[in-house]
Design a protein around this motif. Structure first.
Motif, short mmCIF file in Angstrom:
data_model
loop_
_atom_site.label_atom_id
_atom_site.label_comp_id
_atom_site.label_asym_id
_atom_site.label_seq_id
_atom_site.Cartn_x
_atom_site.Cartn_y
_atom_site.Cartn_z
N VAL A 113 0.83 -1.20 0.00
CA VAL A 113 0.00 0.00 0.00
C VAL A 113 0.86 1.25 0.00
CG1 VAL A 113 -1.69 1.34 1.31
CG2 VAL A 113 -1.95 -1.12 1.13
N LEU A 114 1.87 1.30 0.85
CA LEU A 114 2.71 2.48 0.96
C LEU A 114 3.52 2.72 -0.31
CD1 LEU A 114 3.94 2.06 4.65
CD2 LEU A 114 2.22 3.67 3.78
N ARG A 115 3.88 1.66 -0.99
CA ARG A 115 4.59 1.81 -2.27
C ARG A 115 3.66 2.36 -3.36
NH1 ARG A 115 9.52 1.35 -0.81
NH2 ARG A 115 10.51 -0.69 -0.60
N LEU A 116 2.40 1.94 -3.35
CA LEU A 116 1.48 2.31 -4.42
C LEU A 116 0.92 3.71 -4.25
CD1 LEU A 116 -0.56 -1.01 -4.80
CD2 LEU A 116 0.92 0.00 -6.53
N ALA A 186 -5.16 -3.69 -1.95
CA ALA A 186 -4.14 -3.86 -0.92
C ALA A 186 -4.55 -3.16 0.38
CB ALA A 186 -2.80 -3.30 -1.42
N SER A 187 -5.23 -2.03 0.27
CA SER A 187 -5.68 -1.31 1.48
C SER A 187 -6.67 -2.15 2.27
CB SER A 187 -6.32 0.03 1.10
OG SER A 187 -5.40 0.88 0.48
N ARG A 188 -7.56 -2.83 1.56
CA ARG A 188 -8.53 -3.69 2.24
C ARG A 188 -7.84 -4.85 2.94
NH1 ARG A 188 -13.17 -3.96 -2.53
NH2 ARG A 188 -14.00 -1.83 -2.23
N ARG A 189 -6.90 -5.48 2.25
CA ARG A 189 -6.16 -6.59 2.86
C ARG A 189 -5.32 -6.10 4.04
NH1 ARG A 189 -3.09 -10.93 -0.57
NH2 ARG A 189 -2.83 -11.53 1.61
N TRP A 190 -4.78 -4.89 3.90
CA TRP A 190 -3.97 -4.32 4.98
C TRP A 190 -4.81 -4.13 6.24
CZ3 TRP A 190 -1.85 1.37 4.72
CH2 TRP A 190 -1.04 1.61 5.83
N ARG A 195 -6.21 -5.81 11.61
CA ARG A 195 -7.27 -6.11 12.58
C ARG A 195 -7.10 -7.51 13.15
NH1 ARG A 195 -10.98 -4.31 9.74
NH2 ARG A 195 -11.57 -6.21 8.64
N GLU A 196 -6.79 -8.48 12.29
CA GLU A 196 -6.59 -9.85 12.76
C GLU A 196 -5.39 -9.94 13.69
OE1 GLU A 196 -6.24 -12.06 9.19
OE2 GLU A 196 -8.41 -12.18 8.84
N ASN A 197 -4.33 -9.20 13.37
CA ASN A 197 -3.15 -9.21 14.23
C ASN A 197 -3.46 -8.60 15.59
OD1 ASN A 197 -0.07 -9.41 14.58
ND2 ASN A 197 -0.42 -7.22 14.92
N LYS A 198 -4.25 -7.52 15.58
CA LYS A 198 -4.63 -6.88 16.84
C LYS A 198 -5.47 -7.82 17.69
CE LYS A 198 -6.86 -2.75 18.75
NZ LYS A 198 -7.72 -3.51 19.65
N ASN A 199 -6.42 -8.50 17.05
CA ASN A 199 -7.28 -9.43 17.78
C ASN A 199 -6.48 -10.60 18.37
OD1 ASN A 199 -9.52 -7.89 17.16
ND2 ASN A 199 -10.05 -9.08 15.34
N SER A 200 -5.47 -11.06 17.63
CA SER A 200 -4.67 -12.17 18.13
C SER A 200 -3.81 -11.79 19.32
CB SER A 200 -3.77 -12.71 17.00
OG SER A 200 -2.80 -11.75 16.63
#
Length: 206
Positions: A113-116, A186-190, A195-200
């Motif tokens: 995302v940051l590259r694009l 990519a923004s949606r996947r990001w 969010r999944e990482n935060k929840n874990s």
């Protein structure tokens, strides 16, 4: 790097064209080398990509620009690894926490995302990825995936300025459409990965 920004004059596209043309058969290697050095610094890479289109056309200019910018990005990543997190934090200054928060937990998606995204320079992503522990393979794969459409879109602009044909105009349109679509996906996947990482990491309720 600060000294380079204020003291090193990066030639205009016209000046670069005159200088690089003087190297004859070695112009390709000279262009790639200059581009890699520029990508290592906070100097915007846009002028190099546009110059690639002016000098070599859309197809060859894109190939050389992608090689040059990837070498610079790869070098910046390993330079940050060598310098260490504390020194890179000082280089990034007030942006250090922002860069780290973007990259944490969703490294591959964040780099893409940051590259694009137009207007976001490459160098904070390069140094932040190296300093904040983004896996090298994920960083390289994300860089390759995202650099190609971005570079083609900029190189095509230079080619269109030099030769305003329908082919170059179509290349500009398709490249920018690809950049926009990939940025959205990519923004949606990001956001999902973050969010999944935060929840874990959240503690289980007792």
């Amino acid at each position: 790097m600060v000294w380079l920004v204020f003291n090193v004059h990066l030639p205009s596209p016209a000046e670069l064209e005159r200088e690089i043309d003087g190297f004859g058969w070695g112009a390709w290697l000279v262009f790639i080398g200059i581009y890699a050095v520029v990508a290592l610094t906070p100097i915007p890479v846009t002028v190099m990509a546009v110059s690639g289109g002016l000098l070599f056309g859309a197809a060859l200019g894109s190939l050389l620009s992608v090689i040059g910018v990837l070498l610079g990005c790869w070098g910046g990543y390993w330079l940050a690894r060598a310098l260490g997190t504390d020194l890179v934090r000082r280089v990034l200054g007030s942006h250090a926490d922002t860069v780290e928060s973007y990259l944490a937990g969703a490294g591959f998606e964040a780099v893409v995302v940051l590259r694009l995204m137009p207007g976001i320079p490459y160098w904070p992503v390069n140094y932040g990825s190296g300093a904040f522990g983004i896996d090298h393979r994920a960083y390289l794969a994300a860089s390759v995936l995202s650099v190609i459409p971005g570079q083609i879109s900029l190189v095509a602009l230079g080619a269109f300025v030099a030769n305003a044909t329908w082919y170059n105009g179509l290349t500009v349109g398709l490249a920018w459409a690809t950049v926009i679509v990939l940025t959205i996906l990519a923004s949606r996947r990001w956001r999902t990965a973050a969010r999944e990482n935060k929840n874990s990491q959240d503690p289980e309720p007792t």
